[in-house]
Structure formats: structure tokens, C-alpha cells
Write a protein that holds these residues in place. Structure first.
Motif, PDB file in Angstrom:
ATOM      1  N   GLU A 155       0.702  -1.358  -0.095  1.00 16.04           N
ATOM      2  CA  GLU A 155      -0.023  -0.011  -0.118  1.00 16.04           C
ATOM      3  C   GLU A 155       0.942   1.361  -0.076  1.00 16.04           C
ATOM      4  OE1 GLU A 155       0.026  -2.068   2.202  1.00 16.04           O
ATOM      5  OE2 GLU A 155       0.897  -1.203   4.206  1.00 16.04           O
ATOM      6  N   ALA A 156       2.071   1.119   0.354  1.00 19.47           N
ATOM      7  CA  ALA A 156       2.779   2.285   0.592  1.00 19.47           C
ATOM      8  C   ALA A 156       4.037   2.531  -0.539  1.00 19.47           C
ATOM      9  CB  ALA A 156       3.523   2.493   1.913  1.00 19.47           C
ATOM     10  N   LEU A 157       4.054   1.364  -1.538  1.00 17.85           N
ATOM     11  CA  LEU A 157       5.206   1.361  -2.402  1.00 17.85           C
ATOM     12  C   LEU A 157       5.096   2.456  -3.509  1.00 17.85           C
ATOM     13  CD1 LEU A 157       7.298  -1.061  -3.141  1.00 17.85           C
ATOM     14  CD2 LEU A 157       5.604  -1.768  -4.907  1.00 17.85           C
ATOM     15  N   TYR A 158       3.961   2.932  -3.896  1.00 21.92           N
ATOM     16  CA  TYR A 158       3.842   4.032  -4.687  1.00 21.92           C
ATOM     17  C   TYR A 158       4.553   5.202  -4.111  1.00 21.92           C
ATOM     18  CZ  TYR A 158       1.695   7.739  -7.429  1.00 21.92           C
ATOM     19  OH  TYR A 158       1.659   9.031  -8.147  1.00 21.92           O
ATOM     20  N   ALA A 159       4.246   5.704  -2.879  1.00 21.77           N
ATOM     21  CA  ALA A 159       4.498   6.695  -2.234  1.00 21.77           C
ATOM     22  C   ALA A 159       5.995   6.561  -2.051  1.00 21.77           C
ATOM     23  CB  ALA A 159       3.799   7.174  -1.059  1.00 21.77           C
TER      24      ALA A 159
ATOM     25  N   ALA C 151      -2.436 -12.874 -11.763  1.00 24.19           N
ATOM     26  CA  ALA C 151      -2.918 -13.147 -10.322  1.00 24.19           C
ATOM     27  C   ALA C 151      -2.155 -12.517  -9.225  1.00 24.19           C
ATOM     28  CB  ALA C 151      -2.802 -14.533  -9.896  1.00 24.19           C
ATOM     29  N   ALA C 152      -1.069 -12.012  -9.312  1.00 18.15           N
ATOM     30  CA  ALA C 152      -0.427 -11.382  -8.536  1.00 18.15           C
ATOM     31  C   ALA C 152      -0.678  -9.732  -8.534  1.00 18.15           C
ATOM     32  CB  ALA C 152       1.021 -11.273  -8.471  1.00 18.15           C
ATOM     33  N   GLY C 153      -1.041  -9.482  -9.771  1.00 16.58           N
ATOM     34  CA  GLY C 153      -1.742  -8.286 -10.036  1.00 16.58           C
ATOM     35  C   GLY C 153      -0.575  -6.820  -9.911  1.00 16.58           C
ATOM     36  N   LEU C 154       0.581  -7.086 -10.012  1.00 16.80           N
ATOM     37  CA  LEU C 154       1.597  -5.964  -9.951  1.00 16.80           C
ATOM     38  C   LEU C 154       1.426  -5.143 -11.115  1.00 16.80           C
ATOM     39  CD1 LEU C 154       5.007  -7.594  -8.704  1.00 16.80           C
ATOM     40  CD2 LEU C 154       3.258  -6.271  -7.254  1.00 16.80           C
ATOM     41  N   GLU C 155       0.984  -5.574 -11.989  1.00 17.94           N
ATOM     42  CA  GLU C 155       1.016  -4.730 -13.400  1.00 17.94           C
ATOM     43  C   GLU C 155      -0.074  -3.460 -13.149  1.00 17.94           C
ATOM     44  OE1 GLU C 155       0.027  -7.812 -13.152  1.00 17.94           O
ATOM     45  OE2 GLU C 155      -2.343  -7.605 -13.670  1.00 17.94           O
ATOM     46  N   ALA C 156      -0.867  -3.697 -12.121  1.00 13.93           N
ATOM     47  CA  ALA C 156      -2.011  -2.609 -11.629  1.00 13.93           C
ATOM     48  C   ALA C 156      -1.504  -1.921 -10.476  1.00 13.93           C
ATOM     49  CB  ALA C 156      -3.455  -3.174 -11.778  1.00 13.93           C
ATOM     50  N   LEU C 157      -0.516  -2.259  -9.907  1.00 12.61           N
ATOM     51  CA  LEU C 157      -0.118  -1.675  -8.526  1.00 12.61           C
ATOM     52  C   LEU C 157      -0.089  -0.082  -8.596  1.00 12.61           C
ATOM     53  CD1 LEU C 157       0.364  -2.494  -5.652  1.00 12.61           C
ATOM     54  CD2 LEU C 157       2.575  -2.470  -6.155  1.00 12.61           C
ATOM     55  N   TYR C 158       0.720   0.347  -9.680  1.00 10.91           N
ATOM     56  CA  TYR C 158       0.775   1.824  -9.701  1.00 10.91           C
ATOM     57  C   TYR C 158      -0.340   2.553  -9.616  1.00 10.91           C
ATOM     58  CZ  TYR C 158       2.226   6.237 -12.354  1.00 10.91           C
ATOM     59  OH  TYR C 158       2.694   7.547 -12.546  1.00 10.91           O
ATOM     60  N   ALA C 159      -1.382   2.222 -10.814  1.00 10.65           N
ATOM     61  CA  ALA C 159      -2.534   2.985 -10.981  1.00 10.65           C
ATOM     62  C   ALA C 159      -3.698   2.919 -10.055  1.00 10.65           C
ATOM     63  CB  ALA C 159      -3.304   2.274 -12.325  1.00 10.65           C
ATOM     64  N   ARG C 160      -3.517   1.696  -9.343  1.00 10.30           N
ATOM     65  CA  ARG C 160      -4.381   1.407  -8.148  1.00 10.30           C
ATOM     66  C   ARG C 160      -4.096   2.296  -7.120  1.00 10.30           C
ATOM     67  NH1 ARG C 160      -4.452  -4.515  -5.104  1.00 10.30           N
ATOM     68  NH2 ARG C 160      -6.860  -4.427  -4.537  1.00 10.30           N
TER      69      ARG C 160
END
Lengths: 269, 269, 269
Positions: A155-159, C151-160
């Protein structure tokens, strides 16, 4: 160089007195999060004695945020004492950083906390406004978003990434997030390695053991030292020759890169 | 279409001569990172012979960065030869991309490397300034931030995501990061799948085996081909009818989307 | 408060009729992704009956995107019916959000979908243009980038992460991504916890079971309620005293923070 910045609450005279005996590169007497609302004035009143008892360490005072009613008196009390710098939590407006930097002058350090939605968004401008060091505060950032901290910390990776990028762009070294469980040495070491990988230069600490671990994690490798030395050599040769712009490793060298290289050199020990 | 872009150092005539026999969609003779400072001029002098020995492949030359003293002579030497394009490492200023694009004209490709703090921040503008392809360089990006590469790679996730987003916004296909350990086929395949998930269209390769694996990973699925065909059909029907703006799948279709769809169609094989 | 927003396609009268019996905080009759191109007009024609059959629930209608040829007629049909709000998918231009908000007036909610490259980039402006709630659509976002969901979803982590930050900056609660496999309760619960950690306030649901799980995941904790109450108390005391600006927890309190705190209070149950 600030591999470890160790905090003790202003209400804990016992812990403050122990700060000079720790491995921490710098220490903070905290008037902010560690002091409840009703005790702010009393804590400020204790500040001269606390600073005296921490003598020998590189002592900073964390004042309350610029938006609070305690800020002015906190800064006034802090700068009257023999301290090394001031920590400004929850920085959000470049003007407030610039004004505090002007007040502190060239001799005092200013550590700016980037730990809210607006602070993270404006991180580069806040750092460039006069901070000598910054830090990323994941707990407060996630609380500001209405989220929750998890063990994995995605949850904090982006920031955390965005502040590390801003650190390089501004040329102001930044310190990484707190690890709340101070008994978990392995967890702290792993989180420090992660922060190191992101480009952080040190870590906030809440226990002397963490300071020791942080110092170990944030030393520079021989390759990093060599790279920093080569960049500074190129920069100084160019300056001596009156050349305005140089490149290093294929990139234009900017002042932020020079500052970061100097910070790396100081980690040689 | 560039699923695989295979690099060989200009100092390795033996490897350059083998490039046409590989599966790589395009190949690069590298004057930059692969050549030490003291050998830059000598390597440039070898370029005609190297390009000749790579004949049959879609040959590009990676010049040294626009901020370096080798850049001008590198470009001059490269464009005099029968090459397919130029690779510009560490792009940071849109003007430098635009100037090089103008010099290369419509017949030569321009691959721009986004691999520094400033390059990642300006990724969309850099790509839109005239690049035909871009790439994300995680090693150099993390070095620029003073960080370290890890096996999990979370330190590069933000920048890798941001470049993939910029790729779509600019409508310029981008290639994903290098996998340094060229003997680790499983690691390469997994990293290629990850890059594919992010929206990358291909991958930088440093060994012929990697090119084969990259081609496998970056082919388009039947669903992706169908989507791209439908988008282009809608676009062409609208153009034929003189309609200025169309929607596809609920969104306004912009030129970048059209370019990305064309790139997808080329992956049909 | 919208912990769960449950979708049913306009072509599935059987599912729509069951919406009032579910736990969902709000429900959506979908004219967009759930309805094939050839059936758009027919589905719109069924809308009055569908809305009537969902009576008792907080009913919204998802219209087709503002760039499509169905948008105008969809909105016209929806606002003529006794609905609670409209869902605008693939929002990309603040003007389109503002225009729809003006048309809906103060009594109808407007839920804006942030699910494309341009939508994610402009998330804060789009939310601030008049949306009462937003949502992040990972499937469409990744399709727009030409990527693939994993499944892990890292590709959407930035936008999320970026949409969660925009949610706080705009003071507009946002709902998190769909979990496609509606039989995977454990997967849904884990993804809901993750979204909760990022700062999302609820979740898009495609099955009644998911709505029940989402409600459980997105309730506020006692600590979160206490924090929200204290912030609102400080805000109201300042307003009563005619004080323009206040701080809470060391930060300047802005209107977005107040709105988010109100949303938290509504989760008390």
C-alpha cells in the motif's frame, strides 16, 4: 550523512539522556507525535534540559507541524538551544519549508517529513525549498489516505518510490520509513535493505538497536564509492577548466547528482 | 514490431557477426555502456566493418548519450552507414530527441532509452518528441537514484509502470528492462511475462537465447489481435466517412491508441 | 457510504430482480460492458421495467461512455426513472464529468470510472469535477495499456495506488477493482483487504456473495472512527468560532479531508 535518525519523545527524559550513547548518526527530541495535545507546552518547557542531557550527540528537535498552533513557539524554543537542526513533520507547502530554512540559516539542518497525500505529491518541490534531508513517513501517509499498514507494505510502495525519485531529482538525501516493531531485528534489516534498494540514504529509528542496524545497511559499497568519486572528479575538473556542463556515465551531470555523490562519499566509513 | 532487441558491444566483432543468425527482431551495435571511455573513438572507427558484418539483420547503433562528447561523431558515423536506426541512451530532454529524429528523417528508427530519474519523469514527452520505440532501463535508473537492484525488483516497479503508461499515452511501443543473468532462462521468461503484463511490447536482450524467449513472450493473443483489428476497422470506417472522432470499447479513440493497435497487428505471426 | 457496488447486466432481468435482496450498499444496472453492441438500444428500452424490478435498492444505471453514440440517449432514459445515480465508465475529460454532474443535479449520485491511461492520469481532476464516488477499473486500464492481468496484480499496482491518492486529494471516496472469479471467496476477501489498505472505501462486485464480503472488509475500525470524529469536531468548533483554518494531527485540514472523515463516520454500523 545520516544513515540513522533516532527519535525519543520529549516526555521521556530517560530515553533522551541515553541518545548520546547510541550508534545513531543523529538523534531527535520529538515534540510532535510522541507528545499528547495536553502536554505540548510542558514538553516544550523541558526542552533546554533535554537538549543539555543529549549533549555529545547531533541533536535535532522535531517541532509540531507548520499548520499547528504550537509550531511558532516550538521553533523559537528550539533555535535558542545548541542543536544541530530541526525536523519539520508533515511538510505540505514549499513556502513553509523555505520560511523555516531561512530562519534556521546555513548552520542548522532542516529535515522535512513527507508523510501526507499533499506532501508526497509535492515531494520534489518541498525538498528543493530548503530541506537538507527528507524522510518518508509511511504510517502517516497511509493514515491520511484512510488506508491501513500491512506486513507486505504494498500500500505504501508507490509513495515510497515517488519520494525516492523526488530525493534524486532535488538532490536531497531521504530517509526511509519507520519499522514499528522495534524487537523485530530481522524485519528491520530486511526493510532497511529494501529502502536502500529504492535509493534511500538512511532510516528513521525508534530504538537504539535499529540505529545500529541502519548504519550497517546504509553504508556505501566500494562500487558506489568509486562511482561517486569519479563523478565528483569529473565535476571538479570541469569547474577548474571553466567548463559549464559535463556528462558522467552518459548523462548530463546536474547539481542534485553532485550533492548525492557527496553524500555517498561521506558513507565511506 | 520489436519483440526482441539484441545488443552486442562494438568491441566484440565476434558477437556482432553472429547477430544476423539470431532470432532477434532487431539488433544493436553498442558504442555506449559496452565500450570503455578510452576505446570510444576506436570502436567508432570499427563501425563500418561491424555494420557490414551484421548485414541481413535490422541493424541499429547505440550512440553515446546526447550530453557526452562522443555523441555528435557517433551519430555522424552511424547515419553514413546502411543501418535501420539509432538507439539514444539516457534520453532526458525532449529537444535532444526531436533534434535527433529530425536528423534521422522518416526512414530511420529512433529508439529512446528511459533510464534515469529525469528520463522516467519526462517519459511521455520524450517518446512523443519523435521516438519510434522506447525502452525502460532499470539498471541505470536505479543507479541514478543511488539504489540497488534486487531479485524481486520492487525498487523499479514504479518507474517500470510509469514508462508503460507513458508508452500508451504517447502511442510509442516500449521495450522492457534487461535481465542481466543470461543463463537464467526461467528468470528471463518470467520477467518477460511480467513486462508483457505491464504493457511492454518487447524486451532488451543481451544473449541470442533471450531473443528467442522474448519473441515467444511478446506475441499477441487472438483476443488482442481481434481487439486491435476492431479498433482499426472503426478508425478506418470513420476516416472514410469523414467522421473526425470515434469511440471504441467506450473510449474516445486517439492517435496513440491507433498506433498501438497497429503494433499489435504486426505481432500476428 | 458505498462499501459494495453490485453490477447486473441490463440483459439479465433475472439478476436485476434479485438485486434488492442482496447485501449490496448500492446496485447498478449495466448498459455498458455487459451489453453487446447490437443490443444497446433494446437494453435501454428495458430500463424502466428493470429499474422498477430493482425497487427497494439504491439503484444506479451505468450508461455507455461519454464518447459513444449511446451516451446521450442512455443518460436521458436513466434520469427519467426513479434512480439514485448514474455510473459513468471510462471517464477521461473533466468537462464530461462536470457536464453530467450539472445534468444530474444535487439529488443524484455520479460514480466515475477511472479505467484507462488518460483516466488514471487525470484521476484527481476527474473526481473533483463533480463525481460523488469513483472507481478504479483494473481490467480496462490494463487492456488500454495492452497489458495482461495476472494473479499477483503487480501490473496494476501503480494505477491502483495513484487513484487511491487522487481519491484523498479530491476528497471523493473510491471503490476498488473487480475480482473476476466470483466463486473465489478467499481471493475476494484478500483483494478487499488489500484495497482497504490502499485507502479504498469499497469494491465493485459482480455477485451477491462479493457484496457481503465487501461490506465486511470495508467497515471502519474503532480507531478510524475516533480519528474521523475528532477531525470533524475540530472542524465544526473552528467553523462555529469563525476560524478559517484548523489543523488536525499536525496537518492543515482541507475540505477533502472533511469529506473523507464524513464517509468514515457513515461506516460505523
Amino acid at each position: 550523512m545520516m544513515r540513522s535518525l533516532l527519535f525519543a519523545g520529549a516526555g521521556r527524559a530517560d530515553l533522551v539522556a541515553k541518545l548520546p550513547g547510541t550508534d545513531a548518526d543523529a538523534v531527535v527530541i520529538d515534540l510532535e507525535d510522541a507528545v499528547p495535545e495536553g502536554e505540548k507546552e510542558a514538553a516544550r518547557g523541558e526542552l533546554p534540559g533535554l537538549v543539555a542531557s543529549a549533549a555529545g550527540a547531533r541533536v535535532m528537535v522535531r517541532v509540531n507541524g507548520a499548520a499547528t498552533r504550537w509550531f511558532e513557539a516550538d521553533v523559537e524554543a528550539a533555535v535558542a538551544l545548541p542543536i544541530a537542526g530541526v525536523v519539520l513533520p508533515k511538510a505540505e507547502r514549499p513556502e513553509e519549508v523555505a520560511a523555516l530554512a531561512a530562519r534556521l540559516g546555513a548552520d542548522l539542518e532542516l529535515v522535512a517529513g513527507l508523510e501526507s497525500a499533499r506532501g508526497v505529491v509535492a515531494a520534489e518541490e518541498l525538498l528543493a525549498a530548503g530541506a537538507t534531508t527528507g524522510y518518508f513517513g509511511a504510517e502517516d501517509y497511509i493514515a491520511d489516505l484512510g488506508g491501513r499498514r500491512t506486513a507486505a507494505g504494498l500500500e505504501a510502495l508507490y509513495a515510497r518510490s515517488r519520494v525516492a525519485l523526488a530525493s534524486r531529482l532535488a538532490g536531497v538525501p531521504c530517509l526511509d520509513q519507520v519499522v514499528v516493531d522495534f524487537r523485530d531485528d530481522a524485519g528491520f534489516a530486511a526493510d532497511a535493505e529494501a529502502g536502500r534498494a529504492f535509493g534511500y540514504r538512511g532510516k528513521l529509528c525508534i530504538h537504539p538497536r535499529q540505529a545500529t542496524l541502519a548504519n550497517r545497511a546504509f553504508g556505501a559499497t566500494p562500487e558506489e564509492l568509486a562511482r561517486a568519486r569519479a563523478l565528483l572528479d569529473a565535476w571538479e575538473r570541469a569547474a577548474a577548466a571553466g567548463v559549464g556542463a559535463i556528462s558522467f556515465d552518459g548523462q548530463m551531470v546536474d547539481l542534485p547528482a553532485v550533492r548525492m555523490a557527496r553524500d555517498t562519499l561521506e558513507r565511506a566509513g
